[in-house]
Structures are given as C-alpha cells and as structure tokens.
Design a protein around this motif. Structure first.
Motif, mmCIF file in Angstrom:
data_model
loop_
_atom_site.group_PDB
_atom_site.id
_atom_site.type_symbol
_atom_site.label_atom_id
_atom_site.label_comp_id
_atom_site.label_asym_id
_atom_site.label_seq_id
_atom_site.Cartn_x
_atom_site.Cartn_y
_atom_site.Cartn_z
ATOM 1 N N ASP A 134 1.417 -13.379 9.953
ATOM 2 C CA ASP A 134 0.208 -12.875 9.295
ATOM 3 C C ASP A 134 -0.534 -14.048 8.661
ATOM 4 O O ASP A 134 0.063 -14.969 8.137
ATOM 5 C CB ASP A 134 0.512 -11.772 8.282
ATOM 6 C CG ASP A 134 1.310 -12.256 7.088
ATOM 7 O OD1 ASP A 134 2.192 -13.108 7.261
ATOM 8 O OD2 ASP A 134 1.045 -11.779 5.978
ATOM 9 N N GLN A 180 -3.306 -15.076 5.885
ATOM 10 C CA GLN A 180 -3.913 -14.561 4.662
ATOM 11 C C GLN A 180 -5.028 -15.480 4.166
ATOM 12 O O GLN A 180 -4.956 -16.691 4.324
ATOM 13 C CB GLN A 180 -2.865 -14.427 3.564
ATOM 14 C CG GLN A 180 -1.792 -13.425 3.884
ATOM 15 C CD GLN A 180 -0.841 -13.221 2.723
ATOM 16 O OE1 GLN A 180 -1.008 -13.793 1.653
ATOM 17 N NE2 GLN A 180 0.157 -12.390 2.927
ATOM 18 N N THR A 232 -4.262 -10.167 3.842
ATOM 19 C CA THR A 232 -3.942 -10.420 5.239
ATOM 20 C C THR A 232 -5.176 -10.143 6.083
ATOM 21 O O THR A 232 -5.756 -9.071 6.010
ATOM 22 C CB THR A 232 -2.766 -9.537 5.704
ATOM 23 O OG1 THR A 232 -1.619 -9.871 4.920
ATOM 24 C CG2 THR A 232 -2.466 -9.743 7.177
ATOM 25 N N ILE A 237 -2.964 -10.312 12.051
ATOM 26 C CA ILE A 237 -1.544 -10.262 12.340
ATOM 27 C C ILE A 237 -1.398 -10.580 13.820
ATOM 28 O O ILE A 237 -2.042 -9.949 14.657
ATOM 29 C CB ILE A 237 -0.953 -8.870 12.030
ATOM 30 C CG1 ILE A 237 -1.099 -8.552 10.540
ATOM 31 C CG2 ILE A 237 0.508 -8.802 12.464
ATOM 32 C CD1 ILE A 237 -0.722 -7.145 10.177
#
Length: 65
Positions: free
Chosen positions: A47, A49, A54, A57
């Motif tokens: 993931d 960020q 986030t 993914i």
C-alpha cells in the motif's frame, strides 16, 4: 526447478479526506476469487500512503507455468 509467472493489480483509492474512496470488501473478495479460479495465488500486497491515507494498493499474484 519450478517456474512462475507474476501479475500485478493496482487498486486506486484516491479522493480527498472528505471524499475518500474506500476499499469495498465484496469487490476485493470477488477480485481475489476471480484470480484464484484462474490459478493465481496472492503472494504480496503493497500500500502507498500520502499524508497518512492509503492511495493505492498493489496486489501481486503468481502462478506456476
């Protein structure tokens, strides 16, 4: 020696704090089952960020050749 092929699937969540797109559990389950039925195995998840949220993914799958 076993040989494998790999595939990635990127899920973009995006949005802002007020309009953040969340990950839908049913959609994720459907995606995983679809890949699994074709012989793909989920081996990792990454993931990304930004500012604690986030944004994307990445799912990494493999299957034997």
């Amino acid at each position: 020696m076993s040989k494998f092929e790999y595939k990635t699937e990127v899920i973009k969540l995006g949005g802002t704090i007020l309009s953040k797109r969340s990950l839908n559990e049913e959609e994720l389950t459907s995606l995983l089952n679809r890949y699994g039925s074709k012989g793909w195995e989920l081996v990792s998840e990454i993931d990304i960020q930004t500012s604690g949220w986030t944004r994307t993914i990445t799912l990494i799958f493999k299957r034997a050749l």
